[in-house]
Motif scaffolding. Structure first.
Motif, short mmCIF file in Angstrom:
data_model
loop_
_atom_site.label_atom_id
_atom_site.label_comp_id
_atom_site.label_asym_id
_atom_site.label_seq_id
_atom_site.Cartn_x
_atom_site.Cartn_y
_atom_site.Cartn_z
N GLU A 166 0.83 -1.21 0.00
CA GLU A 166 0.00 0.00 0.00
C GLU A 166 0.87 1.26 0.00
O GLU A 166 0.57 2.24 -0.70
CB GLU A 166 -0.93 -0.01 1.21
CG GLU A 166 -1.94 -1.16 1.18
CD GLU A 166 -2.74 -1.25 2.46
OE1 GLU A 166 -2.45 -0.46 3.40
OE2 GLU A 166 -3.66 -2.09 2.53
N GLU A 167 1.94 1.24 0.77
CA GLU A 167 2.85 2.39 0.81
C GLU A 167 3.56 2.57 -0.54
O GLU A 167 3.77 3.70 -0.99
CB GLU A 167 3.87 2.21 1.93
CG GLU A 167 3.25 2.31 3.33
CD GLU A 167 4.25 1.98 4.41
OE1 GLU A 167 5.39 1.58 4.06
OE2 GLU A 167 3.91 2.13 5.61
N ALA A 168 3.91 1.45 -1.18
CA ALA A 168 4.54 1.54 -2.49
C ALA A 168 3.59 2.14 -3.51
O ALA A 168 3.98 2.98 -4.34
CB ALA A 168 5.00 0.16 -2.94
N ALA A 169 2.33 1.75 -3.46
CA ALA A 169 1.34 2.31 -4.38
C ALA A 169 1.15 3.80 -4.15
O ALA A 169 1.03 4.58 -5.10
CB ALA A 169 0.01 1.58 -4.21
N PHE A 180 -6.92 0.71 -2.57
CA PHE A 180 -7.84 -0.24 -1.96
C PHE A 180 -8.37 -1.22 -2.99
O PHE A 180 -8.42 -2.43 -2.74
CB PHE A 180 -9.01 0.52 -1.30
CG PHE A 180 -10.09 -0.38 -0.78
CD1 PHE A 180 -9.93 -1.05 0.43
CD2 PHE A 180 -11.27 -0.58 -1.50
CE1 PHE A 180 -10.92 -1.90 0.90
CE2 PHE A 180 -12.25 -1.43 -1.03
CZ PHE A 180 -12.08 -2.08 0.18
N TRP A 181 -8.78 -0.72 -4.15
CA TRP A 181 -9.44 -1.56 -5.15
C TRP A 181 -8.47 -2.54 -5.81
O TRP A 181 -8.85 -3.69 -6.11
CB TRP A 181 -10.09 -0.67 -6.21
CG TRP A 181 -10.96 -1.42 -7.17
CD1 TRP A 181 -10.67 -1.77 -8.45
CD2 TRP A 181 -12.26 -1.95 -6.91
NE1 TRP A 181 -11.70 -2.47 -9.01
CE2 TRP A 181 -12.70 -2.60 -8.09
CE3 TRP A 181 -13.11 -1.93 -5.79
CZ2 TRP A 181 -13.93 -3.22 -8.18
CZ3 TRP A 181 -14.34 -2.56 -5.89
CH2 TRP A 181 -14.74 -3.19 -7.07
N ARG A 182 -7.24 -2.12 -6.04
CA ARG A 182 -6.30 -2.94 -6.79
C ARG A 182 -5.32 -3.73 -5.92
O ARG A 182 -4.75 -4.72 -6.40
CB ARG A 182 -5.50 -2.06 -7.76
CG ARG A 182 -6.38 -1.38 -8.81
CD ARG A 182 -5.54 -0.61 -9.80
NE ARG A 182 -6.37 0.02 -10.82
CZ ARG A 182 -5.89 0.74 -11.84
NH1 ARG A 182 -4.57 0.90 -11.97
NH2 ARG A 182 -6.72 1.28 -12.72
N ILE A 183 -5.14 -3.32 -4.68
CA ILE A 183 -4.16 -4.00 -3.82
C ILE A 183 -4.81 -4.60 -2.59
O ILE A 183 -4.71 -5.80 -2.34
CB ILE A 183 -3.03 -3.02 -3.41
CG1 ILE A 183 -2.25 -2.58 -4.65
CG2 ILE A 183 -2.09 -3.69 -2.41
CD1 ILE A 183 -1.17 -1.57 -4.37
N THR A 184 -5.49 -3.76 -1.81
CA THR A 184 -6.03 -4.24 -0.53
C THR A 184 -7.15 -5.25 -0.72
O THR A 184 -7.12 -6.33 -0.14
CB THR A 184 -6.53 -3.05 0.30
OG1 THR A 184 -5.50 -2.07 0.42
CG2 THR A 184 -6.96 -3.53 1.69
#
Length: 275
Positions: A166-169, A180-184
């Motif tokens: 999330e931090e990288a994104a 949120f939609w693509r990673i979490t």
């Protein structure tokens, strides 16, 4: 501790006997009583207007409760997993409250809050919106008793994932909703799905809290569990057996879905570890 073969077999038979007495025998007895008069009689009992209405109402409650739990459960799990704040322990305890409190107590609390003489009685008295002894009360009771499931299944997954991706994104310029939609969300999908399955199962079988806040009127506020109790109390025992079998059939479908999800989740974990 290493057990002898005799001790292992003894423990295995004790466990099987315990499960058989508490689960297999009662369920088998209900099935036997249900099917004894024949499938035609069973079909007749579960196809009555009251049974169809109760099943439709129960499924409608499930269709409302599940999205509400997902909508509020996932953000709550994110807050608990990603933040430290005062009162966090109190919030954690409040989420687990439905596990500790009797459903009947939940129903009484909802009456004190939303009844015509309760704290929020103006909703019914002034606005004309009937909560208690109506469909909204059933939904409220079902939501209350199922609140922990999505949160408690998603939060450990978030702890395990950490915040690196999330931090990288965020560093690459992704907005919070993109992250949120693509990673979490893809990362928590199995925990979320498992929480949804548990929510469905609990909503289908809830009785105590719903009994307190529903008018139990056929076709209006009578769920399938309430109809089973009503049939039995009125002396129509076979009708209660037939409807119990119908409820169990729906529950078995949920259980099968749970087993399939467990298998797929385990396969996904093995693939990720192998890759």
């Amino acid at each position: 501790m290493i057990l002898s073969p005799l001790a292992r077999h003894l423990l295995r038979w004790i466990a099987l006997s315990y499960i058989g007495v508490l689960i297999a025998v009662p369920v088998g007895l209900i099935l036997w009583r249900t099917l004894a008069p024949g499938l035609g009689q069973f079909a007749a009992w579960i196809s009555t207007p009251a049974a169809i209405s109760a099943l439709q109402l129960t499924l409608l409650v499930v269709a409302i409760v599940v999205p509400l739990n997902v909508l509020f459960g996932v953000p709550t799990a994110l807050v608990l997993a990603r933040n430290r704040f005062r009162g966090k322990a109190i919030l954690q305890a409040a989420i687990d409250l439905p596990f500790a409190v009797s459903p009947v107590v939940v129903g009484v609390a909802l009456i004190l809050l939303w009844g015509s003489g309760g704290l929020f009685g103006f909703v019914e008295n002034d606005w004309g919106l009937k909560i208690i002894f109506g469909f909204p009360g059933i939904v409220l009771a079902s939501v209350f008793v199922t609140v922990p499931f999505v949160i408690r299944e998603v939060e450990p997954v978030l702890h395990e994932l950490g915040t690196d991706q999330e931090e990288a994104a965020a560093t690459l310029g992704a907005r919070w909703w993109q992250t949120f939609w693509r990673i979490t969300l893809p990362s928590i999908r199995w925990g979320l799905t498992y929480g949804v399955v548990l929510t469905i199962a609990r909503t289908l079988g809830e009785f105590g809290a719903v009994l307190m806040v529903a008018a139990n009127m056929p076709g209006e506020s009578q769920t399938l569990t309430l109809l089973v109790a009503d049939r039995y109390n009125r002396g129509a025992e076979y009708g209660a057996y037939a409807l119990s079998t119908l409820l169990m059939a729906v529950a078995v479908l949920v259980l099968v879905a749970q087993v399939i999800l467990d298998a797929r989740r385990a396969a996904t974990v093995r693939q990720s570890e192998g890759g």
